[in-house]
Structure formats: structure tokens, C-alpha cells
Design a protein around this motif. Structure first.
Motif, PDB file in Angstrom:
ATOM      1  N   ARG A 196       0.833  -1.210   0.000  1.00  0.00           N
ATOM      2  CA  ARG A 196       0.000   0.000   0.000  1.00  0.00           C
ATOM      3  C   ARG A 196       0.866   1.257   0.000  1.00  0.00           C
ATOM      4  NH1 ARG A 196      -2.560   3.746  -1.154  1.00  0.00           N
ATOM      5  NH2 ARG A 196      -3.836   5.012   0.224  1.00  0.00           N
ATOM      6  N   TRP A 239      -5.017   0.302  -5.438  1.00  0.00           N
ATOM      7  CA  TRP A 239      -6.269   0.700  -4.791  1.00  0.00           C
ATOM      8  C   TRP A 239      -6.807   2.011  -5.367  1.00  0.00           C
ATOM      9  CZ3 TRP A 239      -2.069  -1.311  -2.223  1.00  0.00           C
ATOM     10  CH2 TRP A 239      -2.275  -2.518  -1.555  1.00  0.00           C
ATOM     11  N   LEU A 266     -11.267   3.561   1.060  1.00  0.00           N
ATOM     12  CA  LEU A 266      -9.907   3.110   1.330  1.00  0.00           C
ATOM     13  C   LEU A 266      -9.619   3.148   2.825  1.00  0.00           C
ATOM     14  CD1 LEU A 266      -7.199   2.189   0.232  1.00  0.00           C
ATOM     15  CD2 LEU A 266      -6.591   4.586  -0.133  1.00  0.00           C
TER      16      LEU A 266
END
Length: 207
Positions: A146, A153, A161
């Protein structure tokens, strides 16, 4: 000619076949619908049609995550096999026990492979981290993914999120594009192309 001299070409071909005959062939059958929506529906048929598209999308995204995991595992097995053949007798066990990242650098240095061109090292490292995130779910790998590769994403709104992060569901919402797979197969092809010292070696594939 020693048998291990031909391994890079065999490994390159194995990656190519898996990408073309399995990954792309399957993903072509799992088209992603862009018109899935929420809210109210005017009929039961409209609602059921939307549900079918949504579940089909979830299957397509899961297939992409699974294929990334398999492709990374395939390359790691190949790499360790090749390293065992080329490491000195006293270091062969390191091919089995070394962490993936240091092993890539060690064998590349030993075999004088330039992994900086075309971002080969960075892309292979990304694929390996992605595979670990898919395999383990919430944990250090998905947190690092991430941080380093937020594009997985980019489809999520900021509020969604944040909810994923709070509920430890980041790994469930990883979305891998066809373009990502192209980058991965190009990097693996180039790695084994650079390792192939025989006549007629293919450095870059037609992807």
C-alpha cells in the motif's frame, strides 16, 4: 554444452506459455463490467443483472490476484533452481534458504545481469511483494504494498480506502490491471533473456 546453460531459455519459455495460454486466455473470458452501480433499481431483472455483473467482476479480480501469486511463485522456483546450479558447492544451500530479494541480487551479481535497465529488478520486487500480500492477507506485505504501490487501490474513494485499512481488508480490494501483467511478464522475460548466454537469446518479448 552443460544442461544448466539452457535453463534460462526454458524458464523464459515457461513464463511466456503460462502468461499467454493461461493468464491472458482466462482473463479474456473474464471481462470486467464498468457499469456496476449501487442505489435503487427499477425492476427485479435490473437488480439481478447488476448482481451478476458485480459477482463476475469479483471473480475477475480474484483471478488476477491468483495469477499474480502463481507467476511470482513460478519465477521464484526457477530462480532457486538456477542459483543451486551456479552457486559454489559451499553456498548451494543459500539458494534454498536465502530470502528472495537478496537472492535475486546475489545471482544477478554473480552472473553479471544488469537488472537496472527497464526496471527489471524493481518490477520483479513489486511482483514478489504483491504475491506475498495476496498470499497472507493483512500483514507487513500488504502494508508495504500500500505504501510503495498505491495504484492497486486507485479504484477506491478515500472514505472506502480508509474503511478497508481500518477493517484490515486491503488485500481483498487489490485490483491488478492487464497492464500490470504486461510489466511483470516483460521483466521476467528480460531477466531470463539476460541470463541466456547461448546464441539466439531473446532479451525482450513481444508484449
Amino acid at each position: 554444452m552443460m544442461p544448466q546453460d539452457l535453463l534460462p531459455r526454458q524458464f523464459q519459455a515457461d513464463c511466456d506459455r503460462f502468461y499467454k495460454r493461461v493468464i491472458m486466455a482466462t482473463l479474456n473470458e473474464l471481462a470486467i463490467s464498468s457499469d456496476v452501480r449501487g442505489g435503487e433499481f427499477f425492476s427485479l431483472n435490473e437488480f439481478l443483472d447488476n448482481c451478476e455483473k458485480q459477482t463476475s467482476n469479483l471473480l475477475a479480480y480474484e483471478a488476477r490476484r491468483s495469477f499474480a501469486l502463481i507467476l511470482a511463485a513460478l519465477f521464484e522456483r526457477q530462480l532457486r533452481t538456477w542459483a543451486r546450479l551456479h552457486f559454489a558447492e559451499g553456498e548451494k544451500e543459500k539458494a534454498n534458504t536465502s530470502n528472495f530479494g537478496p537472492l535475486v541480487l546475489k545471482i544477478a551479481d554473480q552472473q553479471t545481469l544488469d537488472l537496472s535497465a527497464a526496471s527489471v529488478h524493481d518490477t520483479i520486487s513489486e511482483l514478489h511483494l504483491l504475491a506475498n500480500a495476496v498470499r497472507h492477507g493483512h500483514g507487513p506485505a500488504v502494508i508495504q504494498l500500500r505504501k510503495s504501490y498505491p495504484h492497486f487501490w486507485s479504484h477506491l474513494a478515500e472514505a472506502a480506502l480508509l474503511e478497508c485499512e481500518t477493517r484490515h481488508l486491503l488485500s481483498e480490494f487489490i485490483q491488478i490491471s492487464d497492464g500490470d501483467f504486461v510489466r511483470y511478464i516483460r521483466a521476467l522475460t528480460r531477466f531470463w533473456g539476460l541470463a541466456d548466454r547461448e546464441a539466439g537469446a531473446t532479451i525482450d518479448g513481444p508484449y
